[in-house]
Design a protein around this motif. Structure first.
Motif, mmCIF file in Angstrom:
data_model
loop_
_atom_site.group_PDB
_atom_site.id
_atom_site.type_symbol
_atom_site.label_atom_id
_atom_site.label_comp_id
_atom_site.label_asym_id
_atom_site.label_seq_id
_atom_site.Cartn_x
_atom_site.Cartn_y
_atom_site.Cartn_z
ATOM 1 N N TYR A 12 0.818 -1.209 0.000
ATOM 2 C CA TYR A 12 0.000 0.000 0.000
ATOM 3 C C TYR A 12 0.852 1.258 0.000
ATOM 4 C CZ TYR A 12 -3.971 3.036 1.073
ATOM 5 O OH TYR A 12 -4.931 4.002 1.016
ATOM 6 N N SER A 13 1.902 1.215 0.778
ATOM 7 C CA SER A 13 2.759 2.373 0.941
ATOM 8 C C SER A 13 3.489 2.698 -0.370
ATOM 9 C CB SER A 13 3.740 2.054 2.065
ATOM 10 O OG SER A 13 4.663 3.051 2.194
ATOM 11 N N LYS A 14 3.945 1.647 -1.021
ATOM 12 C CA LYS A 14 4.639 1.831 -2.295
ATOM 13 C C LYS A 14 3.657 2.332 -3.362
ATOM 14 C CE LYS A 14 7.912 -0.653 -5.205
ATOM 15 N NZ LYS A 14 8.141 -1.969 -5.806
ATOM 16 N N TRP A 15 2.450 1.744 -3.341
ATOM 17 C CA TRP A 15 1.396 2.197 -4.262
ATOM 18 C C TRP A 15 1.189 3.705 -4.118
ATOM 19 C CZ3 TRP A 15 -3.260 4.247 -2.255
ATOM 20 C CH2 TRP A 15 -4.240 4.567 -3.197
ATOM 21 N N TYR A 16 1.071 4.179 -2.877
ATOM 22 C CA TYR A 16 0.841 5.601 -2.636
ATOM 23 C C TYR A 16 1.993 6.449 -3.182
ATOM 24 C CZ TYR A 16 0.501 10.083 -0.266
ATOM 25 O OH TYR A 16 0.455 11.428 -0.016
ATOM 26 N N ASN A 17 3.213 6.063 -2.818
ATOM 27 C CA ASN A 17 4.366 6.855 -3.248
ATOM 28 C C ASN A 17 4.469 6.932 -4.767
ATOM 29 O OD1 ASN A 17 5.024 7.206 -0.574
ATOM 30 N ND2 ASN A 17 6.541 5.550 -0.537
ATOM 31 N N GLU A 18 4.237 5.795 -5.410
ATOM 32 C CA GLU A 18 4.308 5.777 -6.874
ATOM 33 C C GLU A 18 3.210 6.628 -7.490
ATOM 34 O OE1 GLU A 18 6.002 1.221 -7.534
ATOM 35 O OE2 GLU A 18 4.093 1.838 -8.437
ATOM 36 N N LEU A 19 2.014 6.490 -6.946
ATOM 37 C CA LEU A 19 0.860 7.179 -7.514
ATOM 38 C C LEU A 19 1.032 8.705 -7.452
ATOM 39 C CD1 LEU A 19 -1.907 7.294 -8.753
ATOM 40 C CD2 LEU A 19 -2.913 6.786 -6.518
ATOM 41 N N VAL A 20 1.482 9.187 -6.319
ATOM 42 C CA VAL A 20 1.644 10.638 -6.156
ATOM 43 C C VAL A 20 2.598 11.196 -7.216
ATOM 44 C CG1 VAL A 20 2.618 12.421 -4.649
ATOM 45 C CG2 VAL A 20 1.049 10.710 -3.713
ATOM 46 N N VAL A 21 3.642 10.435 -7.511
ATOM 47 C CA VAL A 21 4.611 10.894 -8.497
ATOM 48 C C VAL A 21 4.081 10.705 -9.920
ATOM 49 C CG1 VAL A 21 6.922 10.499 -9.455
ATOM 50 C CG2 VAL A 21 6.569 10.535 -6.966
ATOM 51 N N LYS A 22 3.553 9.505 -10.204
ATOM 52 C CA LYS A 22 3.109 9.211 -11.570
ATOM 53 C C LYS A 22 1.917 10.048 -12.013
ATOM 54 C CE LYS A 22 4.699 4.454 -11.858
ATOM 55 N NZ LYS A 22 4.971 3.720 -13.120
ATOM 56 N N ALA A 23 1.058 10.366 -11.065
ATOM 57 C CA ALA A 23 -0.112 11.173 -11.417
ATOM 58 C C ALA A 23 0.225 12.668 -11.452
ATOM 59 C CB ALA A 23 -1.253 10.899 -10.442
ATOM 60 N N ASP A 24 1.511 12.992 -11.320
ATOM 61 C CA ASP A 24 1.965 14.393 -11.393
ATOM 62 C C ASP A 24 1.410 15.273 -10.291
ATOM 63 O OD1 ASP A 24 3.681 14.178 -13.521
ATOM 64 O OD2 ASP A 24 2.152 14.613 -15.016
ATOM 65 N N LEU A 25 1.302 14.711 -9.093
ATOM 66 C CA LEU A 25 0.842 15.525 -7.971
ATOM 67 C C LEU A 25 2.028 16.232 -7.305
ATOM 68 C CD1 LEU A 25 -1.788 13.150 -6.319
ATOM 69 C CD2 LEU A 25 -2.149 14.927 -8.036
ATOM 70 N N ALA A 26 3.067 15.468 -7.004
ATOM 71 C CA ALA A 26 4.212 16.051 -6.301
ATOM 72 C C ALA A 26 5.415 15.132 -6.465
ATOM 73 C CB ALA A 26 3.891 16.219 -4.812
ATOM 74 N N GLU A 27 6.574 15.652 -6.095
ATOM 75 C CA GLU A 27 7.782 14.832 -6.109
ATOM 76 C C GLU A 27 8.761 15.396 -5.085
ATOM 77 O OE1 GLU A 27 8.955 15.370 -10.228
ATOM 78 O OE2 GLU A 27 10.438 16.873 -9.658
ATOM 79 N N ASN A 28 9.734 14.582 -4.730
ATOM 80 C CA ASN A 28 10.742 15.076 -3.805
ATOM 81 C C ASN A 28 11.654 16.069 -4.501
ATOM 82 O OD1 ASN A 28 10.247 13.703 -1.269
ATOM 83 N ND2 ASN A 28 10.630 11.826 -2.421
ATOM 84 N N SER A 29 12.181 17.016 -3.730
ATOM 85 C CA SER A 29 13.098 17.997 -4.300
ATOM 86 C C SER A 29 14.509 17.669 -3.853
ATOM 87 C CB SER A 29 12.725 19.390 -3.805
ATOM 88 O OG SER A 29 13.144 19.530 -2.459
ATOM 89 N N GLY A 30 15.434 18.495 -4.288
ATOM 90 C CA GLY A 30 16.815 18.322 -3.854
ATOM 91 C C GLY A 30 17.036 18.757 -2.413
#
Lengths: 491, 491
Positions: A12-30
């Motif tokens: 579930y946790s991996k699903w969430y992390n992937e989804l947030v990035v793939k759906a273009d919601l957010a991503e980690n910064s430098g």
């Protein structure tokens, strides 16, 4: 779109992390722990903001803006407050960089040390109450009902996109009142505003309650909250509203002249919701194919995809689609007609499914001949063929129906995941095997609460407001209890 | 309302400082150089934001959000950029406070030192271009048109409310393009958007131009700007739009695959306006009685004040006013009916005059008998008696007429304060005795520019775009010049 999403049932946790990035919601910064909110994610946040802002204004609040920095001495003025925030704050100590004399690059200029360190606000009670001292003289200045939209920083060690980030965006209301009761009413009112927003806009059912002493905001006498349940059976605190008593008024010496001619300390509340709601929204509704968005918060409510061979055919389809786009827009429905020639229809279908667009229309030669659209609703993945002259009415219906349906689905899930237990053994079993909220009697002591937390990682999410009192005994100590409280593992 | 405002003719600077505070726009906070934007001031800023945001979206831009913090090494990657900002930046060096072991209070925890210092963003080019490297692979990803609403920090030593503060609010657009020409067009387009906003919403005439090399943004190849003229004859830079060439793409290694199969660095722009516009708004229109606001940005467009003896009479007036309030609101006009019993009409008249409410209606017994309102317009201070059945039409007319009138007034002032001079002696005389913009020939060298600045404090505000070329000679060096440039003392 690269490979498929991880399934919720797998991780579930991996699903969430992937989804947030793939759906273009957010991503980690430098920058450690700080996220970038991408345009699609930000468009959802803007819709949340607009609605909340309207609700705040309707309940008499005005927006203002206070400094990002808080002098260290301010933060220290309210003892429990500083204890709560000191461990995780970003500290500004210098105000200049310079070239290193040995040519090794840019360094902090040791001659530009601040006399007093500044803390990047983790929350603004202290700087705001220092200001309120100047604004409040008399009962005529009360109530003071102010909200601020701002960024705040809490130096969290383990971060996750939206759920826990070092910097996040939020709103913080800070109000001042002449009486204790008025402040209590305000704190409760704002919890209700949050619940209304969560249920009617996010389509996310929540439980209203108060926090136990150990889960309260640092400096509050009472913390009202709304608690939601995610699809993995973990709870998520979605908003809090604090009754601060006279703590900050005393720390910052804010008194007012009463009608009767006396001088009294002012009563306070503060309340906030943050970009964490984005995480809650994702985890409440989405599925293994991607986001599922409630129509009220979807940046694109309807996408129309032409299926064609050659640009001539595309022109004919586009002509046919144009009046539909105009009509939907005139009804306040946001539509995207994706006629990009660089991507195939199948690619587009997947992309908008991943992005949670509530309704998808497709139109090809056969539809043109038959006078129909192929319609797919995102929540149920149902497909249907709709005559062109019925499509507007159908979409208007779906804007309401999808909103209601995903709420119902989430409410059903939650209903199945509130379990009444009377023994600790049962408690542990339910927690491990089913998760969700566990409704149990508790003796009201911090010791029992701490023991349960230590042994099971479950915390008391809230003492629910809309629940009847019921005589019982604490499942741990056997001491008498008047009301069941809600336990859960939580985000 | 305490004593009267200082007059502009007595001390313009003092008049401004007093007005900003007395009209409830902003005030200084306990944090050096940081202001508190009060609800009334923030309501004006929100109206500015809403309109600008609409204009940005209409020109294809989307909002996003990037981190508050910039690692020191990022800031250092573009040489002229770091040189421009290093001298005035807030540096985060630690991430925790703790109790001092000697019991002396809360101190910075020396064990919580960051490995790399973080700079509170003075502007976001570096963190954004670090992100764009991940977002841009191919010509299909371009143009990338993004805007951010955010707070930024520049550690200014001498600060003034709105005009120059250590923290301020702004928007910063950051766009990426496949070609140089497209980036240049974007930068120019955004200057035009700013000019449109300034003239048609703020009612503030501006001159469009480009900056000289020494006045350019740190890292830009060309800076487009809009320059306004304040009532004391000083210029104010109201917005800038930068063509950044490939500087940031090179510093952050952002390349894209061209249609033809090659790899090229991306072309960039950035552009911003800030809460400084609030200062410009105040100084362009206001008078010795207080603020004068353009109807398009006034939080309250019409105030209605009842004049009564006893609450019974108030009730009768209120009944009469109610349908007018409803009708004005239905037309999108914001109305405040101030029936507070705690303040006298004269007090209210002064208060709304100070706050710049464009139209004031008063109604007492005589007006009730005659079927009229007493109307006062803020811009001209004219008073007139209006039959009740004509008052809505009159107000609708005034919303347009006041907007136009204050623009015209500011434009007339500016016209009188652009002086063509051909000698340096004349230049100095005009600068001292009249102020305003001085249009003169300049040889294009930094040396001449610096000399004039040093000797007179006047800077080249811009090389105007909408001005014909004209053969002439530099008033200092006698060298040939192709165009007059605009000099002024500036905020």
């Amino acid at each position: 779109m690269s490979k498929k999403l991880t399934k919720r049932s797998e991780d579930y946790s991996k699903w969430y992390n992937e989804l947030v990035v793939k759906a273009d919601l957010a991503e980690n910064s430098g920058v450690r722990g700080c996220m970038v909110i991408k345009p699609y994610g930000f468009a959802i946040w803007e819709k949340m903001q607009a609605e909340l802002d309207r609700m705040f204004k309707e309940t008499g609040h005005e927006n203002a803006y206070f400094p990002l920095f808080i002098p260290k001495s301010y933060l220290s003025k309210e003892a429990s407050h500083v204890a709560g925030f000191a461990k995780e704050c970003a500290v500004v100590t210098h105000y200049r960089l310079k070239n290193a004399e040995d040519g090794s690059g840019i360094i902090v200029d040791p001659d530009a040390k601040l006399e007093e360190e500044l803390i990047v606000r983790p929350t603004s009670e202290t700087i705001i109450w220092d200001t309120y001292r100047k604004w409040i003289q008399s009962y005529r200045d009360l109530p003071l009902l102010i909200n601020q939209w701002a960024n705040v920083v809490r130096w969290e060690m383990r971060t996750r996109l939206f759920l826990r980030t070092a910097e996040f965006l939020w709103q913080e209301g800070h109000t001042a009142h002449a009486t204790e009761q008025e402040a209590l009413d305000e704190a409760e009112q704002m919890m209700n505003v949050y619940a209304d927003f969560a249920e009617n806009h996010m389509a996310m059912p929540v439980i209203k309650g108060v926090k136990t002493e150990s889960e309260r905001f640092a400096g509050a006498l009472e913390t009202y909250c709304i608690e939601a349940l995610m699809q993995d059976g973990k709870a998520l605190q979605a908003g809090t509203s604090h009754f601060l008593g006279q703590n900050f008024a005393k720390a910052f010496d804010v008194k007012f002249a009463t009608k009767e001619g006396g001088k009294e300390y002012v009563w306070a509340t503060s309340w906030g919701v943050s970009t964490r709601l984005m995480g809650a929204l994702v985890m409440t509704h989405s599925d293994d194919n991607g986001l599922v968005l409630p129509p009220k918060l979807a940046p694109i409510q309807v996408v129309i995809i032409p299926i064609y061979k050659g640009l001539e055919q595309l022109d004919v389809i586009s002509e046919r689609v144009k009046p539909l786009v105009a009509e939907l827009r005139s009804k306040g429905i946001s539509v995207k007609y994706d006629d990009r020639d660089t991507h195939k229809p199948g690619f587009k279908f997947n992309a908008y499914e991943l992005k949670g667009v509530p309704v998808r229309l497709a139109i090809g030669q056969r539809d043109m001949d038959n006078g129909t659209y192929e319609l797919a609703r995102r929540d149920t993945l149902e497909k249907m063929t709709i005559p062109m002259d019925e499509v507007v009415a159908k979409i208007e219906f779906l804007m309401v129906d999808i909103q209601n349906n995903i709420y119902r689905k989430a409410a059903d899930y939650r209903k199945e995941h509130i379990t009444l237990v009377d023994t600790y053994a049962e408690f542990k079993e339910v927690l491990e095997e089913k998760g969700g909220f566990i409704s149990a009697h508790w003796d009201g002591t911090i010791e029992t609460e701490d023991r349960i937390k230590e042994e099971t990682k479950a915390t008391i999410r809230c003492i629910p407001i809309d629940v009847e009192t019921e005589k019982g005994v604490c499942m741990i100590s056997g001491k008498p209890s008047e009301k069941r409280v809600l336990f859960a593992k939580a985000y």
